[in-house]
Enzyme design. Structure first.
Site, PDB file in Angstrom:
ATOM      1  N   LYS A 194       0.735  -1.272  -0.007  1.00 30.87           N
ATOM      2  CA  LYS A 194      -0.076  -0.127   0.002  1.00 30.87           C
ATOM      3  C   LYS A 194       1.004   1.211  -0.220  1.00 30.87           C
ATOM      4  CE  LYS A 194      -3.756   1.924   2.539  1.00 30.87           C
ATOM      5  NZ  LYS A 194      -5.191   1.630   3.271  1.00 30.87           N
TER       6      LYS A 194
ATOM      7  N   ILE B 131      -4.141 -10.755   0.640  1.00 26.10           N
ATOM      8  CA  ILE B 131      -5.289 -11.527   0.914  1.00 26.10           C
ATOM      9  C   ILE B 131      -5.847 -11.750  -0.431  1.00 26.10           C
ATOM     10  CG2 ILE B 131      -7.685 -11.547   2.210  1.00 26.10           C
ATOM     11  CD1 ILE B 131      -5.328 -11.126   3.950  1.00 26.10           C
TER      12      ILE B 131
ATOM     13  N   ASP C 234     -13.980   3.582  10.372  1.00 30.86           N
ATOM     14  CA  ASP C 234     -14.299   3.544   8.916  1.00 30.86           C
ATOM     15  C   ASP C 234     -14.658   2.138   8.584  1.00 30.86           C
ATOM     16  OD1 ASP C 234     -14.895   4.993   6.402  1.00 30.86           O
ATOM     17  OD2 ASP C 234     -12.722   4.487   5.445  1.00 30.86           O
TER      18      ASP C 234
ATOM     19  N   ASN D  32     -14.951  -1.907   3.442  1.00 32.10           N
ATOM     20  CA  ASN D  32     -13.449  -2.021   3.980  1.00 32.10           C
ATOM     21  C   ASN D  32     -13.532  -3.547   4.739  1.00 32.10           C
ATOM     22  OD1 ASN D  32     -11.886   0.195   3.262  1.00 32.10           O
ATOM     23  ND2 ASN D  32     -12.949   1.495   4.831  1.00 32.10           N
TER      24      ASN D  32
ATOM     25  N   ASP E 241      -8.144  -1.526   5.905  1.00 31.67           N
ATOM     26  CA  ASP E 241      -8.032  -0.024   5.658  1.00 31.67           C
ATOM     27  C   ASP E 241      -8.381   0.475   7.179  1.00 31.67           C
ATOM     28  OD1 ASP E 241      -8.051   2.575   4.604  1.00 31.67           O
ATOM     29  OD2 ASP E 241      -9.790   2.282   3.574  1.00 31.67           O
TER      30      ASP E 241
HETATM   31  N1  LIG Z   1      -3.927  -7.001   2.110  1.00 27.92           N
HETATM   32  C1  LIG Z   1      -4.767  -6.820   1.107  1.00 27.92           C
HETATM   33  N2  LIG Z   1      -4.772  -7.862   0.158  1.00 27.92           N
HETATM   34  C2  LIG Z   1      -5.404  -7.881  -0.933  1.00 27.92           C
HETATM   35  N3  LIG Z   1      -6.028  -6.877  -1.474  1.00 27.92           N
HETATM   36  C3  LIG Z   1      -5.824  -5.514  -0.486  1.00 27.92           C
HETATM   37  C4  LIG Z   1      -5.351  -5.814   0.530  1.00 27.92           C
HETATM   38  N4  LIG Z   1      -5.450  -4.492   1.102  1.00 27.92           N
HETATM   39  C5  LIG Z   1      -6.121  -3.675   0.472  1.00 27.92           C
HETATM   40  N5  LIG Z   1      -6.501  -4.240  -0.650  1.00 27.92           N
HETATM   41  C6  LIG Z   1      -7.360  -4.047  -1.988  1.00 27.92           C
HETATM   42  O1  LIG Z   1      -7.221  -2.445  -2.072  1.00 27.92           O
HETATM   43  C7  LIG Z   1      -8.075  -1.724  -1.900  1.00 27.92           C
HETATM   44  C8  LIG Z   1      -7.908  -0.377  -1.157  1.00 27.92           C
HETATM   45  O2  LIG Z   1      -7.318  -0.889   0.068  1.00 27.92           O
HETATM   46  P1  LIG Z   1      -7.717   0.298   1.383  1.00 27.92           P
HETATM   47  O3  LIG Z   1      -9.085   0.359   1.603  1.00 27.92           O
HETATM   48  O4  LIG Z   1      -6.839  -0.129   2.537  1.00 27.92           O
HETATM   49  O5  LIG Z   1      -7.167   1.599   0.767  1.00 27.92           O
HETATM   50  P2  LIG Z   1      -7.742   3.099   0.472  1.00 27.92           P
HETATM   51  O6  LIG Z   1      -6.674   3.974  -0.001  1.00 27.92           O
HETATM   52  O7  LIG Z   1      -8.190   3.588   1.897  1.00 27.92           O
HETATM   53  O8  LIG Z   1      -8.815   2.789  -0.489  1.00 27.92           O
HETATM   54  P3  LIG Z   1     -10.080   3.547  -0.635  1.00 27.92           P
HETATM   55  O9  LIG Z   1      -9.872   5.158  -0.631  1.00 27.92           O
HETATM   56  O10 LIG Z   1     -10.438   2.990  -1.969  1.00 27.92           O
HETATM   57  O11 LIG Z   1     -10.915   3.337   0.790  1.00 27.92           O
HETATM   58  C9  LIG Z   1      -9.231  -2.511  -1.241  1.00 27.92           C
HETATM   59  O12 LIG Z   1     -10.337  -2.191  -1.390  1.00 27.92           O
HETATM   60  C10 LIG Z   1      -8.643  -4.031  -1.549  1.00 27.92           C
HETATM   61  O13 LIG Z   1      -9.381  -4.258  -2.734  1.00 27.92           O
HETATM   62 MG   LIG Z   2     -10.807   1.775   1.825  1.00 27.73          MG
END
Ligand SMILES: Nc1ncnc2c1ncn2[C@@H]1O[C@H](COP(=O)(O)OP(=O)(O)OP(=O)(O)O)[C@@H](O)[C@H]1O
Ligand SMILES: [Mg+2]
Length: 266
Positions: free
Chosen positions: A79, A149, A191, A196, A208
């Site tokens: 991330k 995941i 959140d 999420n 998240d």
């Molecule tokens: N550990 C993981 N394994 C697989 N997919 C993941 C993982 N972490 C995040 N994702 C994917 O990435 C997406 C975004 O992750 P996350 O919600 O943590 O970030 P975000 O920047 O807050 O995104 P958003 O603004 O869209 O909420 C998730 O919806 C999921 O599809």
């Molecule tokens: Mg998210």
């Protein structure tokens, strides 16, 4: 082609493109990331954590998530918080009031690094409390590496993207999450929604968590009530017989939510 098929097709095309580029991973890194982030990824490669970085799983408001591979062949989720985003401004309140981040420095970069570190720490804390979250591996500035995941380059879907066969069972597991998070990790997600929660091996996995706060945070009760309301709204829409917001709040905390908490305003 259905939407799902188009999505799958898009993923395949992306994967092919990345595979082609993978012959020279550094080239990919240079073309996708800014200089500083590229250097961080190279650092993580030299540290023996990331072997390859591949396709983009998601481009969110605050971060992009990439698929990666470690040196044992394990899949990783990487991330990368954007260092240029106005969205972060609204996030001050989640860090303020958290004793773990007392000495943080103001200024955009350091704030984003703190935010990434907060997600790492929160994941660790939840993981130690045996809550189903991705296992965090390392955080370096704005880059967080965690357990992927999913399987074979296919990330698990969000629960909202799945036709849940037994939504009441999943609801019960989410309720269990609320209790464990409160009692064992002494935290609030802050959140929580169908956006999420991933669905993997027929169970929910919570993601998240950068904005999650400790119970001592001044807004923790409001965040908890809002999380409950979100989850009940979603599972209610799936015709699950949900525990009313107020009742669930009382069960989790042992206290009655005040009108102010229930108004979900700060
Ligand atoms: N550990 C993981 N394994 C697989 N997919 C993941 C993982 N972490 C995040 N994702 C994917 O990435 C997406 C975004 O992750 P996350 O919600 O943590 O970030 P975000 O920047 O807050 O995104 P958003 O603004 O869209 O909420 C998730 O919806 C999921 O599809
Ligand atoms: Mg998210």
């Amino acid at each position: 082609m259905s939407d799902k098929e188009i999505d799958r097709f898009d993923v395949k095309v992306d994967q092919e493109r990345i595979r082609e580029k993978d012959r020279d991973t550094l080239k990919v890194i240079e073309s996708v990331f800014d200089f500083q982030t590229s250097m961080l990824i190279v650092k993580l490669m030299n540290k023996g954590i990331i072997k390859d970085i591949g396709f983009c799983i998601s481009t969110g408001k605050e971060a992009n998530v990439y698929h990666g591979v470690g040196y044992k062949g394990e899949e990783l989720a990487i991330k990368i918080y954007r260092t240029t985003t106005a969205e972060f401004k609204r996030n001050w309140m989640y860090v303020e009031g958290d004793p773990r981040f007392k000495g943080y420095k103001k200024g955009t970069y350091s704030f984003i690094y703190t935010w990434a570190r907060k997600e790492y720490k929160n994941l660790k804390r939840m993981n130690s409390a045996k809550i189903r979250v991705p296992v965090p591996i390392i955080v370096e500035k704005n880059v967080l590496v965690m357990e992927f995941i999913g399987k074979k380059e296919r990330a698990a879907p969000l629960i909202r993207e799945v036709n849940l066969r037994k939504p009441h069972k999943i609801y019960a597991q989410v309720i269990d999450f609320f209790f464990k998070l409160h009692e064992d990790a002494t935290m609030v997600h802050a959140d929580l929604s169908e956006y999420n929660i991933l669905f993997y091996q027929k169970k929910p996995i919570f993601i998240d968590v950068s904005q999650a706060v400790l119970l001592g945070h001044p807004y923790a009760p409001v965040f908890l009530y809002r999380d409950i309301a979100n989850i009940n709204r979603y599972f209610g829409s799936l015709r699950v017989d949900v525990i009313p917001n107020k009742e669930l709040y009382e069960q989790i905390t042992g206290t009655v939510p005040s009108p102010k908490i229930m108004s979900m305003e700060f």
